[in-house]
Design an enzyme around this catalytic site. Structure first.
Site, PDB file in Angstrom:
ATOM      1  N   CYS A  51     -32.020 -11.711  54.601  1.00  0.00           N
ATOM      2  CA  CYS A  51     -32.497 -13.070  54.313  1.00  0.00           C
ATOM      3  C   CYS A  51     -33.962 -13.223  54.720  1.00  0.00           C
ATOM      4  CB  CYS A  51     -31.617 -14.082  55.059  1.00  0.00           C
ATOM      5  SG  CYS A  51     -32.281 -15.753  55.037  1.00  0.00           S
ATOM      6  N   CYS A  54     -34.197 -15.938  57.872  1.00  0.00           N
ATOM      7  CA  CYS A  54     -33.594 -15.741  59.195  1.00  0.00           C
ATOM      8  C   CYS A  54     -34.656 -15.316  60.220  1.00  0.00           C
ATOM      9  CB  CYS A  54     -32.495 -14.673  59.116  1.00  0.00           C
ATOM     10  SG  CYS A  54     -30.888 -15.321  58.609  1.00  0.00           S
ATOM     11  N   HIS A 113     -27.990 -18.952  59.774  1.00  0.00           N
ATOM     12  CA  HIS A 113     -27.932 -18.729  58.329  1.00  0.00           C
ATOM     13  C   HIS A 113     -26.769 -19.467  57.660  1.00  0.00           C
ATOM     14  CE1 HIS A 113     -28.793 -16.264  54.732  1.00  0.00           C
ATOM     15  NE2 HIS A 113     -27.486 -16.230  54.545  1.00  0.00           N
ATOM     16  N   ASN A 153     -33.442 -28.584  47.975  1.00  0.00           N
ATOM     17  CA  ASN A 153     -32.531 -28.170  46.912  1.00  0.00           C
ATOM     18  C   ASN A 153     -31.411 -27.411  47.568  1.00  0.00           C
ATOM     19  OD1 ASN A 153     -33.854 -29.133  44.659  1.00  0.00           O
ATOM     20  ND2 ASN A 153     -35.122 -27.299  44.478  1.00  0.00           N
ATOM     21  N   SER A 161     -32.319 -20.406  45.611  1.00  0.00           N
ATOM     22  CA  SER A 161     -32.045 -18.974  45.586  1.00  0.00           C
ATOM     23  C   SER A 161     -31.542 -18.434  46.923  1.00  0.00           C
ATOM     24  CB  SER A 161     -33.312 -18.225  45.173  1.00  0.00           C
ATOM     25  OG  SER A 161     -34.410 -18.687  45.941  1.00  0.00           O
ATOM     26  N   HIS A 164     -29.722 -19.899  53.148  1.00  0.00           N
ATOM     27  CA  HIS A 164     -30.191 -20.283  54.498  1.00  0.00           C
ATOM     28  C   HIS A 164     -30.654 -21.748  54.458  1.00  0.00           C
ATOM     29  CE1 HIS A 164     -31.742 -18.872  58.491  1.00  0.00           C
ATOM     30  NE2 HIS A 164     -32.236 -20.100  58.407  1.00  0.00           N
ATOM     31  N   HIS A 166     -32.584 -24.812  54.366  1.00  0.00           N
ATOM     32  CA  HIS A 166     -34.030 -25.058  54.364  1.00  0.00           C
ATOM     33  C   HIS A 166     -34.408 -26.103  53.335  1.00  0.00           C
ATOM     34  CE1 HIS A 166     -33.741 -22.357  50.896  1.00  0.00           C
ATOM     35  NE2 HIS A 166     -34.942 -22.770  50.524  1.00  0.00           N
ATOM     36  N   GLN A 168     -38.230 -28.133  51.538  1.00  0.00           N
ATOM     37  CA  GLN A 168     -39.621 -27.847  51.193  1.00  0.00           C
ATOM     38  C   GLN A 168     -40.481 -29.091  51.335  1.00  0.00           C
ATOM     39  OE1 GLN A 168     -40.330 -25.377  47.657  1.00  0.00           O
ATOM     40  NE2 GLN A 168     -38.121 -25.352  47.335  1.00  0.00           N
TER      41      GLN A 168
END
Ligand SMILES: [Zn+2]
Length: 338
Positions: A51, A54, A113, A153, A161, A164, A166, A168
């Site tokens: 990943c 990570c 993760h 997203n 994609s 993990h 997250h 933006q």
């Protein structure tokens, strides 16, 4: 609820964008024979050596992630906007363009993760809100940045994609289209009534109490009257605030509770790790006061009637306007009950 809206096709008006959505409640009973998506299996490993997000792993650009414990923020190695873009205007006949500079960042919500927002403890979610505040303040104070978009997203179905946890942040020179529309409508209302548009809207929603799914001292979460996505929700601060930097410590915690509640309800709705696109709309950082702005966070989830049936924006919706069958009131009732 007005019975006319419960059984007849009708249009509903979005007061923030001045756009309409077609609602067709009489169609909710038609049989489904279309495509089903495969259910997303949740990852259960806390650390994945392949990943890019990570702790201690190498990213695509070659940089190594620190051994972070809370959140981790870095500039996207392959951002859609670049800070070094020159300012230029292009005009040729009817064609028009302009150079656009900006900064794209990634925020890892947790070093773990396998976690998602609904799994996290309140202090960890408060820490994410804290990171959003810090980044908004820092990016928004840059001279060439006039708007900061925070979003997440979640789920491969939404084009994410990497599982993990997250989100933006895209910060840019121009004020984006959605923000221009919402600035105009909120400005008009504020000038007329001296209250923010959402202050008055929240008041009406709390009185009617049919689309509210959760609330606490500082926030209300509801299915907006003009919702386009089947289980669309919006989290609105009860007190007018232009940006998240105005949140007190208590309000930050109340916001974290609403984030956890709505995402937990989502996961329970179809017994799946519920995919969505979520984003915070706030005042531009163009140096003006923006007393008309009342920030809010919207969740746009694509799932329609199970973990495997997705709503598509095609045909009529691509060519004319958005359409939904399930009413906002039915969606709210379902979410409230979970
Ligand atoms: Zn990871």
């Amino acid at each position: 609820m007005d019975t006319a809206l419960e059984s007849n096709p009708h249009r509903r008006f979005n007061i923030l964008t001045q756009e309409w959505v077609l609602v067709s409640p009489h169609r909710t009973k038609r049989p489904w024979q279309g495509k089903t998506e495969t259910t997303e299996e949740k990852e259960h490993i806390s650390y994945d050596e392949s990943c890019f997000l990570c702790p201690t792993n190498e990213r695509i650009g070659g940089e190594v992630n620190p051994d972070y414990k809370g959140t981790n923020v870095f500039t996207n190695d392959f951002g859609a906007l670049l800070s070094e873009t020159p300012t230029f205007n292009y005009e040729k006949g009817l064609l028009k363009a302009a150079g656009e500079s900006g900064i794209c960042k990634v925020i890892c919500f947790s070093p773990d993760h396998s976690l998602t927002l609904p799994d996290m403890e309140i202090p960890a979610i408060v820490n994410i809100v804290d990171t959003w505040q810090r980044e908004f303040l820092e990016l928004g104070s840059l001279r060439n940045i006039n708007y900061v978009q925070i979003f997440e997203n979640k789920g491969a179905i939404m084009g994410c994609s990497n599982p993990h946890p997250h989100g933006q942040i895209w910060a840019q020179h121009a004020i984006p289209t959605e923000i221009e529309k919402k600035t105009a409508t909120q400005h008009t209302h504020y000038k007329l009534y001296g209250n923010t548009l959402l202050e008055d809207y929240v008041q009406q929603e709390l009185e009617e109490n049919v689309r509210v799914i959760s609330q606490n001292d500082s926030f209300v979460t509801l299915v907006p009257f003009w919702a386009v996505w089947p289980y669309e929700t919006i989290i609105i601060p009860k007190r007018p605030m232009a940006t998240i930097t105005d949140l007190s410590n208590k309000e930050r915690e109340d916001f974290a509770h609403q984030l956890k509640t709505v995402t937990q309800k989502y996961d329970r709705l179809f017994d799946t790790s519920f995919p969505y696109s979520a984003g915070i709309h706030q005042a531009p950082t163009d140096g003006l006061a923006h007393k008309e702005w009342h920030w809010h966070m919207s969740f746009y989830p694509p799932l329609l009637r199970s973990a495997t049936v997705k709503k598509f924006m095609v045909g009529y919706e691509m060519f004319a306007m958005p359409q939904r069958d399930l009413t906002a009131e039915s969606a709210a009732e379902k979410l409230k009950s979970l």
